[in-house]
Scaffold this motif. Structure first.
Motif, PDB file in Angstrom:
ATOM      1  N   GLU A   1      -4.607   4.005   1.438  1.00 33.38           N
ATOM      2  CA  GLU A   1      -4.408   5.474   0.969  1.00 33.38           C
ATOM      3  C   GLU A   1      -4.220   6.115   1.782  1.00 33.38           C
ATOM      4  O   GLU A   1      -4.286   6.472   2.394  1.00 33.38           O
ATOM      5  CB  GLU A   1      -6.309   6.142   0.219  1.00 33.38           C
ATOM      6  CG  GLU A   1      -5.706   7.091  -0.544  1.00 33.38           C
ATOM      7  CD  GLU A   1      -7.056   7.683  -0.638  1.00 33.38           C
ATOM      8  OE1 GLU A   1      -7.083   8.465  -1.703  1.00 33.38           O
ATOM      9  OE2 GLU A   1      -8.479   7.280  -0.077  1.00 33.38           O
ATOM     10  N   TRP A   2      -2.648   6.860   0.563  1.00 35.21           N
ATOM     11  CA  TRP A   2      -1.888   7.989   1.676  1.00 35.21           C
ATOM     12  C   TRP A   2      -1.757   9.182   1.065  1.00 35.21           C
ATOM     13  O   TRP A   2      -1.868   9.556   0.094  1.00 35.21           O
ATOM     14  CB  TRP A   2      -0.083   7.450   1.727  1.00 35.21           C
ATOM     15  CG  TRP A   2      -0.347   6.044   2.628  1.00 35.21           C
ATOM     16  CD1 TRP A   2      -0.322   4.651   2.077  1.00 35.21           C
ATOM     17  CD2 TRP A   2       0.198   6.397   3.688  1.00 35.21           C
ATOM     18  NE1 TRP A   2      -0.406   4.040   2.844  1.00 35.21           N
ATOM     19  CE2 TRP A   2      -0.231   4.589   4.096  1.00 35.21           C
ATOM     20  CE3 TRP A   2       0.450   7.151   5.095  1.00 35.21           C
ATOM     21  CZ2 TRP A   2       0.399   4.421   5.637  1.00 35.21           C
ATOM     22  CZ3 TRP A   2       0.283   6.716   5.858  1.00 35.21           C
ATOM     23  CH2 TRP A   2       0.085   4.718   6.785  1.00 35.21           C
ATOM     24  N   GLU A   3      -1.738  10.610   2.060  1.00 36.87           N
ATOM     25  CA  GLU A   3      -1.902  11.761   1.606  1.00 36.87           C
ATOM     26  C   GLU A   3      -0.418  11.981   0.422  1.00 36.87           C
ATOM     27  O   GLU A   3      -0.618  12.730  -0.826  1.00 36.87           O
ATOM     28  CB  GLU A   3      -1.954  12.595   2.207  1.00 36.87           C
ATOM     29  CG  GLU A   3      -1.027  12.765   3.331  1.00 36.87           C
ATOM     30  CD  GLU A   3      -0.359  13.366   4.159  1.00 36.87           C
ATOM     31  OE1 GLU A   3       0.688  14.338   5.593  1.00 36.87           O
ATOM     32  OE2 GLU A   3      -2.199  14.209   5.202  1.00 36.87           O
ATOM     33  N   SER A   4       0.044  11.211   0.494  1.00 36.33           N
ATOM     34  CA  SER A   4       1.504  11.458  -0.484  1.00 36.33           C
ATOM     35  C   SER A   4       2.794  10.278  -0.592  1.00 36.33           C
ATOM     36  O   SER A   4       2.034   9.079   0.676  1.00 36.33           O
ATOM     37  CB  SER A   4       2.483  12.915   0.110  1.00 36.33           C
ATOM     38  OG  SER A   4       2.537  12.321   0.844  1.00 36.33           O
ATOM     39  N   LEU A   5       2.942   9.749  -1.668  1.00 33.74           N
ATOM     40  CA  LEU A   5       3.984   8.377  -1.709  1.00 33.74           C
ATOM     41  C   LEU A   5       5.018   8.859  -0.636  1.00 33.74           C
ATOM     42  O   LEU A   5       5.721   8.420   0.564  1.00 33.74           O
ATOM     43  CB  LEU A   5       4.543   8.239  -2.583  1.00 33.74           C
ATOM     44  CG  LEU A   5       5.517   7.249  -3.185  1.00 33.74           C
ATOM     45  CD1 LEU A   5       5.232   6.017  -2.805  1.00 33.74           C
ATOM     46  CD2 LEU A   5       6.540   7.430  -4.083  1.00 33.74           C
ATOM     47  N   ALA A   6       5.792  10.017  -0.284  1.00 29.54           N
ATOM     48  CA  ALA A   6       6.626  10.530   1.218  1.00 29.54           C
ATOM     49  C   ALA A   6       5.964  10.112   2.590  1.00 29.54           C
ATOM     50  O   ALA A   6       6.491   9.635   2.885  1.00 29.54           O
ATOM     51  CB  ALA A   6       6.488  11.958   1.252  1.00 29.54           C
ATOM     52  N   ALA A   7       4.274  10.364   2.618  1.00 26.44           N
ATOM     53  CA  ALA A   7       3.777  10.284   3.866  1.00 26.44           C
ATOM     54  C   ALA A   7       3.977   8.582   3.734  1.00 26.44           C
ATOM     55  O   ALA A   7       4.489   7.772   4.692  1.00 26.44           O
ATOM     56  CB  ALA A   7       2.804  10.535   3.653  1.00 26.44           C
ATOM     57  N   PHE A   8       4.060   7.289   3.326  1.00 32.35           N
ATOM     58  CA  PHE A   8       3.520   5.866   2.921  1.00 32.35           C
ATOM     59  C   PHE A   8       5.190   5.876   3.768  1.00 32.35           C
ATOM     60  O   PHE A   8       5.339   5.072   4.284  1.00 32.35           O
ATOM     61  CB  PHE A   8       2.855   5.422   2.201  1.00 32.35           C
ATOM     62  CG  PHE A   8       2.767   4.220   2.431  1.00 32.35           C
ATOM     63  CD1 PHE A   8       2.465   2.696   2.356  1.00 32.35           C
ATOM     64  CD2 PHE A   8       4.214   3.313   1.149  1.00 32.35           C
ATOM     65  CE1 PHE A   8       3.342   1.927   2.738  1.00 32.35           C
ATOM     66  CE2 PHE A   8       4.748   2.064   0.655  1.00 32.35           C
ATOM     67  CZ  PHE A   8       4.107   1.119   1.880  1.00 32.35           C
ATOM     68  N   LEU A   9       6.112   6.386   2.562  1.00 32.81           N
ATOM     69  CA  LEU A   9       7.405   5.564   2.918  1.00 32.81           C
ATOM     70  C   LEU A   9       8.230   5.855   4.575  1.00 32.81           C
ATOM     71  O   LEU A   9       8.582   5.504   4.717  1.00 32.81           O
ATOM     72  CB  LEU A   9       8.009   6.191   2.049  1.00 32.81           C
ATOM     73  CG  LEU A   9       7.966   6.021   0.166  1.00 32.81           C
ATOM     74  CD1 LEU A   9       8.822   6.515  -0.574  1.00 32.81           C
ATOM     75  CD2 LEU A   9       8.387   3.917  -0.005  1.00 32.81           C
ATOM     76  N   GLU A  10       7.555   6.888   4.870  1.00 39.18           N
ATOM     77  CA  GLU A  10       8.536   8.059   6.284  1.00 39.18           C
ATOM     78  C   GLU A  10       7.677   6.290   6.578  1.00 39.18           C
ATOM     79  O   GLU A  10       8.490   6.559   7.957  1.00 39.18           O
ATOM     80  CB  GLU A  10       7.802   9.362   6.357  1.00 39.18           C
ATOM     81  CG  GLU A  10       8.536   9.873   7.774  1.00 39.18           C
ATOM     82  CD  GLU A  10       7.780  11.368   7.994  1.00 39.18           C
ATOM     83  OE1 GLU A  10       7.877  11.532   9.576  1.00 39.18           O
ATOM     84  OE2 GLU A  10       7.924  11.671   7.168  1.00 39.18           O
ATOM     85  N   TRP A  11       6.493   6.242   7.222  1.00 44.10           N
ATOM     86  CA  TRP A  11       5.750   4.570   7.442  1.00 44.10           C
ATOM     87  C   TRP A  11       6.374   3.860   7.845  1.00 44.10           C
ATOM     88  O   TRP A  11       6.794   2.927   8.909  1.00 44.10           O
ATOM     89  CB  TRP A  11       4.120   5.281   7.348  1.00 44.10           C
ATOM     90  CG  TRP A  11       3.612   4.256   8.929  1.00 44.10           C
ATOM     91  CD1 TRP A  11       3.497   4.283   9.575  1.00 44.10           C
ATOM     92  CD2 TRP A  11       3.399   2.766   7.808  1.00 44.10           C
ATOM     93  NE1 TRP A  11       2.838   3.068  10.737  1.00 44.10           N
ATOM     94  CE2 TRP A  11       2.349   2.666   9.792  1.00 44.10           C
ATOM     95  CE3 TRP A  11       3.217   1.850   6.673  1.00 44.10           C
ATOM     96  CZ2 TRP A  11       2.182   0.648   8.862  1.00 44.10           C
ATOM     97  CZ3 TRP A  11       2.929   1.034   6.949  1.00 44.10           C
ATOM     98  CH2 TRP A  11       2.925   0.449   7.786  1.00 44.10           C
TER      99      TRP A  11
END
Length: 105
Positions: free
Chosen positions: A58-68
């Motif tokens: 679970e990620w705080e946002s899709l953007a946070a996941f994509l950045e990682w």
């Protein structure tokens, strides 16, 4: 709406049982502790088939996941689980964005 994202990756345990997948999951979880945007992850086992496992993060946002995911450390950090990905599925990897949620107290 929370804007959170969930990443699902299906795995298949080797013939010896789920131990190798569990060990790889624990090693990766320690490595990813403190990753910006990562809220939690879980290793889920199918009730009717001990060899089918699912990692859900679970990620705080899709953007946070994509950045990682686009970062240099992604492939190295997740390498221990890669041999167990269930590539017999049409889609062994899926990303979902949370559109609505209920707390259920």
């Amino acid at each position: 709406m929370s804007g959170r994202a969930r990443v699902l990756i299906w795995h298949r345990a080797p013939d010896g049982g789920p131990g190798a997948v569990e060990d790889a999951y624990r090693a990766i979880s320690k490595e990813l502790a403190g990753t910006p945007g990562l809220l939690a992850n879980e290793l889920l086992g199918a009730v009717d088939d001990a060899g089918r496992l699912l990692v859900m993060s679970e990620w705080e946002s899709l953007a946070a996941f994509l950045e990682w995911e686009r970062g240099a450390d992604h492939r190295t950090a997740t390498a221990p689980l890669r041999p167990f990905q269930d590539r017999e599925r049409d889609r062994f990897f899926e990303v979902y964005e949370v559109r609505d949620a209920f707390g259920g107290e």
